[in-house]
Motif scaffolding. Structure first.
Motif, PDB file in Angstrom:
ATOM      1  N   MET A   1      -7.609   6.982 -10.084  1.00 54.75           N
ATOM      2  CA  MET A   1      -8.840   6.584 -10.712  1.00 54.75           C
ATOM      3  C   MET A   1     -10.034   6.851  -9.818  1.00 54.75           C
ATOM      4  SD  MET A   1      -9.790   2.906 -12.258  1.00 54.75           S
ATOM      5  CE  MET A   1     -11.291   2.232 -11.621  1.00 54.75           C
ATOM      6  N   GLY A   2      -9.873   6.742  -8.516  1.00 56.64           N
ATOM      7  CA  GLY A   2     -10.996   6.970  -7.623  1.00 56.64           C
ATOM      8  C   GLY A   2     -11.881   5.753  -7.462  1.00 56.64           C
ATOM      9  N   VAL A   3     -13.118   5.982  -7.114  1.00 53.29           N
ATOM     10  CA  VAL A   3     -14.066   4.893  -6.867  1.00 53.29           C
ATOM     11  C   VAL A   3     -14.556   4.324  -8.195  1.00 53.29           C
ATOM     12  CG1 VAL A   3     -16.230   4.255  -5.762  1.00 53.29           C
ATOM     13  CG2 VAL A   3     -14.773   6.000  -4.711  1.00 53.29           C
ATOM     14  N   PRO A   4     -14.417   3.001  -8.393  1.00 50.61           N
ATOM     15  CA  PRO A   4     -14.882   2.396  -9.644  1.00 50.61           C
ATOM     16  C   PRO A   4     -16.389   2.581  -9.847  1.00 50.61           C
ATOM     17  CG  PRO A   4     -13.462   0.884  -8.448  1.00 50.61           C
ATOM     18  CD  PRO A   4     -13.742   2.047  -7.531  1.00 50.61           C
ATOM     19  N   ASP A   5     -16.795   2.609 -11.116  1.00 49.78           N
ATOM     20  CA  ASP A   5     -18.201   2.811 -11.472  1.00 49.78           C
ATOM     21  C   ASP A   5     -19.126   1.782 -10.830  1.00 49.78           C
ATOM     22  OD1 ASP A   5     -17.664   5.052 -12.997  1.00 49.78           O
ATOM     23  OD2 ASP A   5     -17.562   3.949 -14.892  1.00 49.78           O
ATOM     24  N   TYR A   6     -18.691   0.509 -10.763  1.00 50.95           N
ATOM     25  CA  TYR A   6     -19.580  -0.515 -10.211  1.00 50.95           C
ATOM     26  C   TYR A   6     -19.878  -0.264  -8.735  1.00 50.95           C
ATOM     27  CZ  TYR A   6     -15.814  -3.168  -7.905  1.00 50.95           C
ATOM     28  OH  TYR A   6     -14.784  -3.554  -7.088  1.00 50.95           O
ATOM     29  N   ILE A   7     -18.931   0.319  -8.003  1.00 54.03           N
ATOM     30  CA  ILE A   7     -19.176   0.645  -6.595  1.00 54.03           C
ATOM     31  C   ILE A   7     -20.098   1.852  -6.496  1.00 54.03           C
ATOM     32  CG2 ILE A   7     -18.119   1.412  -4.428  1.00 54.03           C
ATOM     33  CD1 ILE A   7     -15.726  -0.363  -5.140  1.00 54.03           C
ATOM     34  N   TRP A  20     -19.136  -5.313   1.081  1.00 53.32           N
ATOM     35  CA  TRP A  20     -18.035  -6.270   1.192  1.00 53.32           C
ATOM     36  C   TRP A  20     -17.242  -6.172  -0.105  1.00 53.32           C
ATOM     37  CZ3 TRP A  20     -15.485  -9.282   4.431  1.00 53.32           C
ATOM     38  CH2 TRP A  20     -14.798 -10.388   3.976  1.00 53.32           C
ATOM     39  N   LEU A  21     -15.944  -5.804  -0.021  1.00 52.86           N
ATOM     40  CA  LEU A  21     -15.166  -5.515  -1.224  1.00 52.86           C
ATOM     41  C   LEU A  21     -13.772  -6.148  -1.176  1.00 52.86           C
ATOM     42  CD1 LEU A  21     -16.011  -1.703  -1.432  1.00 52.86           C
ATOM     43  CD2 LEU A  21     -16.899  -3.501  -2.919  1.00 52.86           C
ATOM     44  N   PRO A  22     -13.323  -6.702  -2.289  1.00 53.48           N
ATOM     45  CA  PRO A  22     -11.951  -7.207  -2.359  1.00 53.48           C
ATOM     46  C   PRO A  22     -10.979  -6.047  -2.589  1.00 53.48           C
ATOM     47  CG  PRO A  22     -13.068  -7.593  -4.439  1.00 53.48           C
ATOM     48  CD  PRO A  22     -14.089  -6.990  -3.506  1.00 53.48           C
ATOM     49  N   SER A  23      -9.820  -6.124  -1.924  1.00 52.78           N
ATOM     50  CA  SER A  23      -8.831  -5.061  -2.081  1.00 52.78           C
ATOM     51  C   SER A  23      -7.423  -5.646  -2.004  1.00 52.78           C
ATOM     52  CB  SER A  23      -9.011  -3.988  -1.011  1.00 52.78           C
ATOM     53  OG  SER A  23      -8.710  -4.489   0.276  1.00 52.78           O
ATOM     54  N   VAL A  49       0.082   1.748  -0.211  1.00 58.27           N
ATOM     55  CA  VAL A  49      -0.725   1.920  -1.421  1.00 58.27           C
ATOM     56  C   VAL A  49      -1.721   0.766  -1.482  1.00 58.27           C
ATOM     57  CG1 VAL A  49      -0.687   2.029  -3.931  1.00 58.27           C
ATOM     58  CG2 VAL A  49       1.135   3.138  -2.600  1.00 58.27           C
ATOM     59  N   SER A  50      -2.988   1.102  -1.605  1.00 58.44           N
ATOM     60  CA  SER A  50      -4.058   0.099  -1.602  1.00 58.44           C
ATOM     61  C   SER A  50      -5.136   0.489  -2.601  1.00 58.44           C
ATOM     62  CB  SER A  50      -4.694   0.006  -0.208  1.00 58.44           C
ATOM     63  OG  SER A  50      -3.750  -0.376   0.757  1.00 58.44           O
ATOM     64  N   GLY A  51      -5.962  -0.488  -2.934  1.00 60.40           N
ATOM     65  CA  GLY A  51      -7.071  -0.187  -3.823  1.00 60.40           C
ATOM     66  C   GLY A  51      -7.952  -1.388  -4.068  1.00 60.40           C
ATOM     67  N   PHE A  52      -8.999  -1.159  -4.838  1.00 58.71           N
ATOM     68  CA  PHE A  52      -9.993  -2.184  -5.155  1.00 58.71           C
ATOM     69  C   PHE A  52      -9.475  -3.153  -6.208  1.00 58.71           C
ATOM     70  CE2 PHE A  52     -12.493   1.738  -4.292  1.00 58.71           C
ATOM     71  CZ  PHE A  52     -13.136   1.304  -3.147  1.00 58.71           C
ATOM     72  N   VAL A  53      -9.932  -4.393  -6.108  1.00 60.04           N
ATOM     73  CA  VAL A  53      -9.771  -5.355  -7.192  1.00 60.04           C
ATOM     74  C   VAL A  53     -11.013  -5.218  -8.058  1.00 60.04           C
ATOM     75  CG1 VAL A  53      -9.503  -7.785  -7.812  1.00 60.04           C
ATOM     76  CG2 VAL A  53      -8.464  -6.919  -5.693  1.00 60.04           C
ATOM     77  N   GLU A  54     -10.823  -4.912  -9.332  1.00 56.42           N
ATOM     78  CA  GLU A  54     -11.936  -4.728 -10.257  1.00 56.42           C
ATOM     79  C   GLU A  54     -12.552  -6.084 -10.614  1.00 56.42           C
ATOM     80  OE1 GLU A  54     -13.029  -1.787 -11.531  1.00 56.42           O
ATOM     81  OE2 GLU A  54     -11.459  -0.490 -10.737  1.00 56.42           O
TER      82      GLU A  54
END
Length: 167
Positions: A1-7, A20-23, A49-54
């Motif tokens: 998915m890549g970088v979320p739109d909100y970021i 500052w981001l939750p992951s 495997v890691s990623g953002f919490v939306e």
């Protein structure tokens, strides 16, 4: 998915400045006891495997989604293994401080494969023959494979060094 739109929208305002981001991170083992790692496409390093919490998403849901998106595997979070804040600077200069929740996950099914543009490769590794990993990935793995029955966290006053980990 890549970088979320909100970021991406926030980056238009702050440029490369710190966010500052939750992951979440997933430690997944197969039946042979091997660990799942992905080779990141942004810096070419192996990692869990890691990623953002939306926004509005629960961390357990995020870890299941991230593993599915990046590897094609279905997992179930079994235990929250670690909670740690750590900095990361991307090759393009974007700076982040992640509040990362590391989960021990059970493999439910699927075949490990590169499933999006975030990874160059996905591979299972014996725990005693892991590739070079950064301090955060080593910590998440160690805590997920440990015998503790509750989440590990850095003691109050500990500082995370971007290169060497906690000090």
């Amino acid at each position: 998915m890549g970088v979320p739109d909100y970021i991406l929208r926030m980056r238009k305002h702050v440029g490369h400045d710190l966010l500052w981001l939750p992951s979440v991170s997933a430690v997944v083992r197969n039946e042979a006891g091997e660990l799942l790692l992905g080779k990141r496409s942004d810096d070419g390093r192996w990692s869990v495997v890691s990623g953002f919490v939306e926004p509005g998403e629960q961390p357990a849901t995020a870890v299941v989604r991230e593993v599915q998106e990046e590897t094609g595997l279905d997992v179930e979070p079994v235990r929250l293994a670690s909670v740690v804040s750590h900095p990361h600077t991307y090759p393009n200069g974007d700076r982040c401080e992640y509040l990362n929740l590391g989960f021990q996950c059970r493999l439910l099914g699927g075949t490990a494969r590169v499933n999006d543009d975030e990874s160059e490769a996905v591979q299972w590794f014996p725990p005693d023959r892991l590739p070079e990993l950064d301090a955060h990935a080593r910590l998440v793995i160690a805590q997920a494979l440990g015998a503790a029955d509750r989440a590990w966290y850095l003691p109050a006053g500990t500082v995370w060094d971007d290169r060497d980990g906690p000090r």
